[in-house]
Write a protein that holds these residues in place. Structure first.
Motif, PDB file in Angstrom:
ATOM      1  N   GLN A   1      41.779-105.060  -7.288  1.00 27.23           N
ATOM      2  CA  GLN A   1      41.475-106.363  -7.883  1.00 27.23           C
ATOM      3  C   GLN A   1      41.741-106.394  -9.392  1.00 27.23           C
ATOM      4  OE1 GLN A   1      41.126-108.855  -5.669  1.00 27.23           O
ATOM      5  NE2 GLN A   1      38.949-109.240  -5.681  1.00 27.23           N
ATOM      6  N   GLY A   2      42.412-105.382  -9.913  1.00 27.95           N
ATOM      7  CA  GLY A   2      42.855-105.430 -11.301  1.00 27.95           C
ATOM      8  C   GLY A   2      42.041-104.657 -12.305  1.00 27.95           C
ATOM      9  N   ALA A   3      41.020-103.904 -11.881  1.00 29.26           N
ATOM     10  CA  ALA A   3      40.237-103.107 -12.831  1.00 29.26           C
ATOM     11  C   ALA A   3      41.129-102.059 -13.498  1.00 29.26           C
ATOM     12  CB  ALA A   3      39.069-102.433 -12.129  1.00 29.26           C
ATOM     13  N   ASN A   4      40.969-101.907 -14.789  1.00 29.13           N
ATOM     14  CA  ASN A   4      41.765-100.940 -15.559  1.00 29.13           C
ATOM     15  C   ASN A   4      41.076 -99.597 -15.720  1.00 29.13           C
ATOM     16  OD1 ASN A   4      42.160-103.882 -16.873  1.00 29.13           O
ATOM     17  ND2 ASN A   4      44.116-102.799 -16.803  1.00 29.13           N
ATOM     18  N   ILE A   5      39.748 -99.606 -15.785  1.00 33.51           N
ATOM     19  CA  ILE A   5      38.971 -98.384 -15.954  1.00 33.51           C
ATOM     20  C   ILE A   5      37.813 -98.414 -14.960  1.00 33.51           C
ATOM     21  CG2 ILE A   5      37.643 -96.943 -17.544  1.00 33.51           C
ATOM     22  CD1 ILE A   5      39.043 -98.413 -19.864  1.00 33.51           C
ATOM     23  N   VAL A   6      37.622 -97.294 -14.249  1.00 36.07           N
ATOM     24  CA  VAL A   6      36.513 -97.163 -13.314  1.00 36.07           C
ATOM     25  C   VAL A   6      35.591 -96.064 -13.836  1.00 36.07           C
ATOM     26  CG1 VAL A   6      35.836 -96.806 -10.924  1.00 36.07           C
ATOM     27  CG2 VAL A   6      38.076 -97.792 -11.439  1.00 36.07           C
ATOM     28  N   ARG A   7      34.347 -96.419 -14.094  1.00 31.46           N
ATOM     29  CA  ARG A   7      33.356 -95.490 -14.665  1.00 31.46           C
ATOM     30  C   ARG A   7      32.546 -94.879 -13.526  1.00 31.46           C
ATOM     31  NH1 ARG A   7      27.985 -95.776 -16.314  1.00 31.46           N
ATOM     32  NH2 ARG A   7      27.462 -94.622 -18.220  1.00 31.46           N
ATOM     33  N   VAL A   8      32.613 -93.533 -13.377  1.00 29.50           N
ATOM     34  CA  VAL A   8      32.044 -92.905 -12.182  1.00 29.50           C
ATOM     35  C   VAL A   8      31.378 -91.564 -12.486  1.00 29.50           C
ATOM     36  CG1 VAL A   8      33.727 -94.003 -10.644  1.00 29.50           C
ATOM     37  CG2 VAL A   8      34.216 -91.734 -11.597  1.00 29.50           C
ATOM     38  N   HIS A   9      30.530 -91.142 -11.547  1.00 30.16           N
ATOM     39  CA  HIS A   9      29.983 -89.792 -11.554  1.00 30.16           C
ATOM     40  C   HIS A   9      30.913 -88.823 -10.824  1.00 30.16           C
ATOM     41  CE1 HIS A   9      26.430 -92.486 -11.843  1.00 30.16           C
ATOM     42  NE2 HIS A   9      25.896 -91.545 -12.588  1.00 30.16           N
ATOM     43  N   ASP A  10      31.511 -89.290  -9.741  1.00 29.59           N
ATOM     44  CA  ASP A  10      32.322 -88.435  -8.863  1.00 29.59           C
ATOM     45  C   ASP A  10      33.796 -88.588  -9.224  1.00 29.59           C
ATOM     46  OD1 ASP A  10      30.071 -87.597  -7.029  1.00 29.59           O
ATOM     47  OD2 ASP A  10      29.973 -89.776  -6.806  1.00 29.59           O
ATOM     48  N   VAL A  11      34.230 -87.818 -10.203  1.00 33.04           N
ATOM     49  CA  VAL A  11      35.552 -88.008 -10.791  1.00 33.04           C
ATOM     50  C   VAL A  11      36.671 -87.611  -9.835  1.00 33.04           C
ATOM     51  CG1 VAL A  11      37.115 -87.221 -12.623  1.00 33.04           C
ATOM     52  CG2 VAL A  11      34.740 -87.812 -13.165  1.00 33.04           C
ATOM     53  N   LYS A  12      36.601 -86.427  -9.276  1.00 40.22           N
ATOM     54  CA  LYS A  12      37.698 -85.910  -8.458  1.00 40.22           C
ATOM     55  C   LYS A  12      38.072 -86.854  -7.330  1.00 40.22           C
ATOM     56  CE  LYS A  12      38.978 -81.896  -5.609  1.00 40.22           C
ATOM     57  NZ  LYS A  12      38.508 -80.578  -5.096  1.00 40.22           N
ATOM     58  N   GLU A  13      37.076 -87.301  -6.591  1.00 44.22           N
ATOM     59  CA  GLU A  13      37.332 -88.164  -5.440  1.00 44.22           C
ATOM     60  C   GLU A  13      37.851 -89.533  -5.879  1.00 44.22           C
ATOM     61  OE1 GLU A  13      34.144 -85.169  -4.426  1.00 44.22           O
ATOM     62  OE2 GLU A  13      34.580 -86.518  -6.114  1.00 44.22           O
ATOM     63  N   THR A  14      37.319 -90.034  -6.979  1.00 43.35           N
ATOM     64  CA  THR A  14      37.759 -91.342  -7.472  1.00 43.35           C
ATOM     65  C   THR A  14      39.183 -91.278  -7.999  1.00 43.35           C
ATOM     66  OG1 THR A  14      35.466 -91.819  -8.083  1.00 43.35           O
ATOM     67  CG2 THR A  14      37.168 -93.269  -8.981  1.00 43.35           C
ATOM     68  N   VAL A  15      39.534 -90.196  -8.684  1.00 39.48           N
ATOM     69  CA  VAL A  15      40.907 -90.034  -9.172  1.00 39.48           C
ATOM     70  C   VAL A  15      41.885 -90.058  -8.004  1.00 39.48           C
ATOM     71  CG1 VAL A  15      42.517 -88.382 -10.210  1.00 39.48           C
ATOM     72  CG2 VAL A  15      40.331 -88.864 -11.318  1.00 39.48           C
ATOM     73  N   ASP A  16      41.552 -89.393  -6.909  1.00 40.35           N
ATOM     74  CA  ASP A  16      42.424 -89.412  -5.729  1.00 40.35           C
ATOM     75  C   ASP A  16      42.599 -90.832  -5.203  1.00 40.35           C
ATOM     76  OD1 ASP A  16      42.725 -86.696  -5.866  1.00 40.35           O
ATOM     77  OD2 ASP A  16      41.462 -86.227  -4.134  1.00 40.35           O
ATOM     78  N   ALA A  17      41.500 -91.563  -5.098  1.00 44.60           N
ATOM     79  CA  ALA A  17      41.564 -92.929  -4.586  1.00 44.60           C
ATOM     80  C   ALA A  17      42.387 -93.827  -5.496  1.00 44.60           C
ATOM     81  CB  ALA A  17      40.148 -93.496  -4.432  1.00 44.60           C
ATOM     82  N   VAL A  18      42.198 -93.682  -6.806  1.00 44.46           N
ATOM     83  CA  VAL A  18      42.939 -94.490  -7.776  1.00 44.46           C
ATOM     84  C   VAL A  18      44.429 -94.190  -7.711  1.00 44.46           C
ATOM     85  CG1 VAL A  18      43.316 -94.777 -10.261  1.00 44.46           C
ATOM     86  CG2 VAL A  18      41.007 -94.908  -9.328  1.00 44.46           C
ATOM     87  N   LYS A  19      44.781 -92.936  -7.515  1.00 43.39           N
ATOM     88  CA  LYS A  19      46.200 -92.570  -7.399  1.00 43.39           C
ATOM     89  C   LYS A  19      46.843 -93.218  -6.180  1.00 43.39           C
ATOM     90  CE  LYS A  19      46.169 -88.106  -9.817  1.00 43.39           C
ATOM     91  NZ  LYS A  19      46.288 -86.627  -9.645  1.00 43.39           N
ATOM     92  N   VAL A  20      46.107 -93.302  -5.085  1.00 49.24           N
ATOM     93  CA  VAL A  20      46.634 -93.951  -3.882  1.00 49.24           C
ATOM     94  C   VAL A  20      46.902 -95.430  -4.144  1.00 49.24           C
ATOM     95  CG1 VAL A  20      46.087 -94.625  -1.516  1.00 49.24           C
ATOM     96  CG2 VAL A  20      45.594 -92.291  -2.293  1.00 49.24           C
ATOM     97  N   VAL A  21      45.950 -96.102  -4.783  1.00 52.13           N
ATOM     98  CA  VAL A  21      46.134 -97.524  -5.090  1.00 52.13           C
ATOM     99  C   VAL A  21      47.292 -97.720  -6.061  1.00 52.13           C
ATOM    100  CG1 VAL A  21      45.063 -99.598  -6.046  1.00 52.13           C
ATOM    101  CG2 VAL A  21      43.701 -98.011  -4.688  1.00 52.13           C
ATOM    102  N   ALA A  22      47.411 -96.860  -7.066  1.00 56.91           N
ATOM    103  CA  ALA A  22      48.501 -96.977  -8.032  1.00 56.91           C
ATOM    104  C   ALA A  22      49.858 -96.809  -7.349  1.00 56.91           C
ATOM    105  CB  ALA A  22      48.334 -95.939  -9.141  1.00 56.91           C
ATOM    106  N   ALA A  23      49.946 -95.856  -6.408  1.00 55.64           N
ATOM    107  CA  ALA A  23      51.191 -95.670  -5.673  1.00 55.64           C
ATOM    108  C   ALA A  23      51.522 -96.883  -4.816  1.00 55.64           C
ATOM    109  CB  ALA A  23      51.090 -94.419  -4.795  1.00 55.64           C
TER     110      ALA A  23
END
Length: 276
Positions: free
Chosen positions: A247-269
């Motif tokens: 939905q266009g978020a540029n920065i996601v603020r999280v506790h669980d970095v590793k898992e979120t980075v993986d998810a963000v990479k999938v969406v970016a691809a």
């Protein structure tokens, strides 16, 4: 966007790791209050792919107690100094106090992240002098009572109106638009329904023409919906982070970095292929 001494391209979604140096934060209170613990957690989050480290010394959970200026300075300034001495990363300071903003930037912070959108005494003036980007968040009420029956006419439009007003106030004070980020404030004076309506309509915040930061990690909007305790909200957190980036978020603020980075990479691809 330039964050003091480092440029981060926000045309790609980024992940901000949460580092609470408080004894009472809702998820990890007391876990990282010592400098050694804070540095170990910072190193871990950076290894996992965090682009920002957000350091906070005052809990803003519902019902949180007030923290004095000196307490907050004692908690965050040594940690920020130590992180900047050891790591090449952007440190964000999560505070509403003008003096903490000023001292944190002097210690190396490159972003001011304020849940009260620079409305506290002296905060706007301190941010202007600091000359670093600011994140303006919407919150209805104050942490102690913000979840006591929050009400809106139309939640998304009400939050947008508030953020437009704060952006205009910042610009008139001397903070340029290219140094402003906004945060709708999930969980800050919002009911369960308000939170999910905001998430469904998050794309509307792109009309503000500034980057959008979201923070939903481990929050009650997940716990209440899924009936999960804090330590069992990872799957829900990944789901809302994925939706937010779609939905266009540029920065996601999280506790669980590793898992979120993986998810963000999938969406970016996925988004890259949609543009082809």
């Amino acid at each position: 966007m330039w964050f003091k001494d480092k440029f981060i391209d926000l045309s790609q979604p980024r992940v901000m790791g949460i580092l609470n140096v408080t004894p009472d934060s809702f998820s990890d209170g007391g876990s990282f209050s010592g400098i050694d613990n804070a540095l170990r957690q910072t190193e871990l989050m950076l290894q996992e792919g965090a682009d920002f480290i957000d350091v906070g010394g005052e809990s803003t959970r519902p019902g949180a107690e007030y923290v004095s200026l000196q307490q907050e300075l004692d908690r965050v300034i040594p940690v920020i100094e130590s992180i900047k001495q050891r790591f090449d990363t952007v440190v964000s300071v999560d505070t509403s106090k003008a003096q903490v903003m000023s001292d944190a930037v002097n210690a190396g912070a490159g972003l001011i992240n304020d849940v009260r959108a620079l409305q506290e005494e002296g905060a706007l003036e301190a941010a202007v002098l600091a000359q670093v980007p600011v994140c303006l968040m919407h919150m209805q009420g104050q942490p102690r009572q913000m979840q006591q029956n929050p009400m809106y006419d139309m939640v998304t439009e009400d939050v947008l109106v508030f953020l437009r007003q704060r952006i205009a106030k910042c610009e008139s004070a001397g903070i340029s638009l290219d140094k402003i980020i906004v945060d709708p404030g999930f969980g800050f004076g919002k009911s369960l329904e308000h939170n999910y309506q905001l998430l469904a309509e998050l794309l509307q915040f792109k009309a503000l023409e500034v980057p959008v930061l979201v923070g939903m990690s481990r929050k009650s909007m997940l716990g209440k919906l899924l009936n999960r305790d804090i330590e069992q909200r990872l799957a829900g957190g990944i789901a809302v982070a994925t939706i937010a980036v779609q939905q266009g978020a540029n920065i996601v603020r999280v506790h669980d970095v590793k898992e979120t980075v993986d998810a963000v990479k999938v969406v970016a691809a996925l988004n890259a292929y949609r543009k082809k």
